[in-house]
Design an enzyme around this catalytic site. Structure first.
Site, PDB file in Angstrom:
ATOM      1  N   GLY A  30       0.830  -1.206   0.000  1.00 26.03           N
ATOM      2  CA  GLY A  30       0.000   0.000   0.000  1.00 26.03           C
ATOM      3  C   GLY A  30       0.858   1.246   0.000  1.00 26.03           C
ATOM      4  N   CYS A  31       0.244   2.354   0.333  1.00 25.57           N
ATOM      5  CA  CYS A  31       0.937   3.643   0.339  1.00 25.57           C
ATOM      6  C   CYS A  31       2.145   3.601   1.267  1.00 25.57           C
ATOM      7  CB  CYS A  31      -0.031   4.739   0.787  1.00 25.57           C
ATOM      8  SG  CYS A  31       0.735   6.370   0.881  1.00 25.57           S
ATOM      9  N   PHE A  32       3.280   4.042   0.765  1.00 24.39           N
ATOM     10  CA  PHE A  32       4.500   3.970   1.567  1.00 24.39           C
ATOM     11  C   PHE A  32       4.486   4.887   2.774  1.00 24.39           C
ATOM     12  CE2 PHE A  32       6.503   6.074  -2.461  1.00 24.39           C
ATOM     13  CZ  PHE A  32       5.816   7.261  -2.260  1.00 24.39           C
ATOM     14  N   TRP A  33       3.612   5.901   2.798  1.00 21.05           N
ATOM     15  CA  TRP A  33       3.551   6.779   3.971  1.00 21.05           C
ATOM     16  C   TRP A  33       3.236   5.980   5.241  1.00 21.05           C
ATOM     17  CZ3 TRP A  33      -0.332  10.860   1.661  1.00 21.05           C
ATOM     18  CH2 TRP A  33       0.313  11.592   0.655  1.00 21.05           C
TER      19      TRP A  33
END
Length: 197
Positions: A30-33
């Site tokens: 998913g989103c790396f954040w």
């Protein structure tokens, strides 16, 4: 998330390796954040970098990866001290807190192959450990849906500076509040021995 099964808990009972003082792991989910935000709070992790894995250097930019045609996944490179936290322990956090290993080419509101669940082993030993881990995870019956996490090969390329430490720099960002802060809180509650504030 259902309670952890005994086979995964065994990973936390085993002592971390006394080998090399520093190793790296590359994980996509998913989103790396959110991945970066979770692993920054794991004891024994010394650095987390957001980036792209699975494609070429020429395509390792946010604009190109977002096209969903580069083969890259948003990923994080985790530098850790195996004397404090093992690779298996990182995989357990990855599969039970940092993302949902049953979602194919998506996580939460984000969809497409760049948001896939994938492990990029950095050594033959990591590849062996990842295969065994995914086998145990699939056999556990903890999830109602099949585990879709893949083991892949590919270099890691750091993302643009604007994506690094995004959660830490933008704690009130709407996406972070809804999708990522709950993961960090789950880490703190489920694995207090591995929590670093």
């Amino acid at each position: 998330m259902k309670k952890l099964l005994p086979a995964l808990l065994v990973a936390f009972a085993a002592p971390a390796s006394a080998a090399a003082p520093r190793e790296t792991a590359v994980l996509a989910g998913g989103c790396f954040w959110g991945l970066e935000g979770v692993f920054e709070h794991v004891r024994g992790v010394t650095d987390v970098v957001s980036g792209y894995a699975g494609g070429s250097a020429a395509d390792a930019t946010y604009e190109r990866v977002s096209s969903e045609r580069t083969g890259h996944a948003e990923a994080v490179r985790i530098t850790f001290d195996p004397r404090q936290v093992s690779y298996r322990q990182l995989l357990t956090i990855y599969a039970t807190v940092a993302h949902d290993p049953t979602q194919l080419n998506r996580q939460g509101p984000d969809s497409g192959p760049s948001y896939r669940s994938a492990i990029f082993p950095q050594s033959p030993a990591q590849a062996t450990e990842a295969r065994g881990f995914l086998g145990r995870l699939s056999a556990s019956g903890t999830w109602k849906r099949p585990i879709v996490t893949r083991i892949e090969q590919g270099r890691f390329y750091p993302a643009e500076a604007s994506h690094q430490d995004f959660m830490r720099r933008n704690p009130s960002h709407g996406y972070i509040v809804v999708n990522d802060r709950p993961k960090v809180e789950a880490l703190r509650k489920r694995y207090p021995a591995f929590w670093r504030g």
